[in-house]
Design an enzyme around this catalytic site. Structure first.
Site, short mmCIF file in Angstrom:
data_model
loop_
_atom_site.label_atom_id
_atom_site.label_comp_id
_atom_site.label_asym_id
_atom_site.label_seq_id
_atom_site.Cartn_x
_atom_site.Cartn_y
_atom_site.Cartn_z
CB SER A 150 -3.23 -0.88 -7.04
OG SER A 150 -1.89 -0.43 -6.97
CE LYS A 153 -1.37 0.22 -11.07
NZ LYS A 153 -1.20 0.31 -9.62
CB SER A 320 -0.66 -3.96 -9.81
OG SER A 320 -1.12 -2.85 -9.07
#
Length: 484
Positions: A150, A153, A320
């Protein structure tokens, strides 16, 4: 990122951070479908890590611009007493400091043993950069492409902010056919559309229809803005809804605001069905069931907009949010006039980062959320992005910093730093978790007023219960010489 006077407040919060972090709960939660449940469940907590999480007003009073991230005039003096202090000329991803006798050597002595922790597995890379100078203070395989989970991102959000600007809003519209017998609900790619805004859109649409003398219509819905597969390569999953241009609350079938949740198999149809009910209650009869169809080329009857992109970025990073990340990637694709698909979004994100002058060799953006194991980014790319976000000349990128979770306090870091309390309240970072992949990238405010950007990426990790504390200790070591 705090304004200059708040560095004292940040440092002062360290004592509170120590107390809270020491009481933080231990890492927990089973693994499923490539993400740890505990991290995603914690992301659903109401605490916010950014500056822009209040519910947005129905319409903005005026466009707003993020304030420039503060420069740190004392940085050069703190790093190298012989160097002149002064304003930064603009950070860039630069080479390591050439003077081995200064702080970089000390940093290597501290971070080297921590990076060698067996809990980080055999594949580990690192980059630490002074954001005021753009100089790499520490690096280990910094340019090697790794699976980022993640932390990708950060790249997704940066590309969207750079391509569209922080004030961009995603629309959802209604349009009437020339004969007034059909109304089309058109999705613009806003996964944050909720029932309150959907109801307001129906009310405005009904008012416009009645003004034209229409009280009975058929309803169509248009999702044609997005192309390609709607299902993420990981398959149907509680981590992410089908990626469609029209959805309400990211297709959630429960009341959770973020994190894992049961998802609708057809969020667009569900949204259109709910809109039809609102339209009926607003005094316009809807005949038949909503059906897919392209919107007519005409002026919209009514529209609703998402919060500004800066707010969406903060929410994406703090919690997230996979659905929002995919939406940001597709908005970037549209800005580049590429197909709003997984493939088109990946090409657009890479192109936008290259336009920012960042190292994209070996990068791959198979998705915007990091759920795809085929994603590849380097630690140097992540610290380069964070360094640019701290550049006073690039205020549009500031939400990359203000949206990062705070260690021991907010978002996906709320339950971290119990084994590294020095980082509580001082480390702000984006987490990344897949089975066998653990990553952390963010910023640290040091006691002498410097802002460091860091990225630590680990692969083939044996367990999150070993890897995550090891990452926390690495980032906490950056908080100052008293916390090795």
């Amino acid at each position: 990122m705090p304004e200059p006077r708040t560095w004292q407040l940040t440092a002062g919060s360290a004592a509170l951070g120590l107390a809270l972090a020491a009481a933080a709960v231990t890492l927990a939660g089973p693994w499923d479908s490539g993400q740890r449940t505990a991290e995603r469940a914690r992301a659903a907590a109401p605490a916010a890590g950014g500056t822009r999480h209040a519910p947005p007003p129905p319409a903005p009073a005026a466009p707003h611009r993020p304030a420039p991230a503060p420069s740190a005039p004392g940085v050069l003096a703190a790093l190298n007493p012989a160097a002149p202090a002064g304003p930064s000329t603009g950070p860039s991803a630069g080479p390591a400091d050439a003077d081995p006798g200064k702080r970089p050597a000390d940093l290597a002595a501290v971070l080297g043993p921590l990076l060698a922790d067996p809990g980080l597995g055999p594949l580990r890379t690192a980059s630490v950069v002074d954001t005021a100078t753009g100089k790499q203070l520490y690096g280990e395989g910094a340019t090697a492409p790794m699976t980022p989970a993640s932390t990708v991102k950060i790249a997704t959000a940066a590309a969207a902010l750079s391509a569209l600007g922080p004030d961009h809003r995603i629309p959802t519209t209604t349009t009437a056919a020339p004969d007034g017998k059909t109304v089309t609900l058109t999705g613009g790619g806003d996964p944050t559309l909720d029932d309150t805004r959907l109801k307001a859109l129906a009310t405005d649409t009904a008012r416009a229809l009645r003004a034209r003398g229409h009280t009975s219509v058929r309803l169509a819905y248009d999702t044609g803005l997005y192309t390609g597969p709607a299902i993420h390569p990981i398959g149907p999953n509680e981590n992410i809804a089908p990626v469609t241009a029209l959805m309400t609350r990211a297709g959630r079938l429960d009341t959770s605001p973020s994190g894992p949740a049961p998802r609708s198999a057809d969020p667009a149809r569900d949204t259109a069905t709910a809109f039809a009910a609102h339209l009926t209650r607003a005094g316009v009869t809807v005949t038949g069931d909503p059906a897919p169809g392209p919107a007519p080329k005409a002026a919209p009857l009514a529209r609703t907009h998402s919060a500004p992109l800066a707010d969406l970025v903060e929410r994406t990073l703090t919690h997230s949010d996979n659905d929002l990340a995919e939406a940001l990637a597709r908005q970037t694709a549209l800005a580049h006039k590429l197909p709003a698909s997984f493939d088109g979004a990946g090409k657009a994100v890479r192109a936008e980062l290259a336009r920012l002058g960042l190292p994209v060799t070996g990068t791959r953006f198979a998705d915007g959320s990091g759920l795809d194991r085929n994603d590849r980014v380097s630690a140097a790319l992540l610290t380069g992005l964070l360094t640019r976000a701290a550049d006073p000349a690039r205020p549009a990128l500031r939400p990359l910093l203000t949206g990062l979770p705070v260690g021991g306090f907010t978002g996906t870091l709320a339950d971290r730093f119990d084994t590294a309390p020095a980082g509580a309240g001082l480390v702000r970072a984006k987490t990344g978790t897949l089975t066998g992949v653990n990553t952390l990238a963010g910023t640290v405010a040091t006691p002498d007023g410097r802002l460091l950007a860091f990225a630590f990426l680990a692969g083939r990790t044996p367990s999150p219960y070993q890897a995550q504390p090891a990452l926390d200790r690495l980032s906490a070591a950056l908080t100052g010489p008293d916390h090795p």
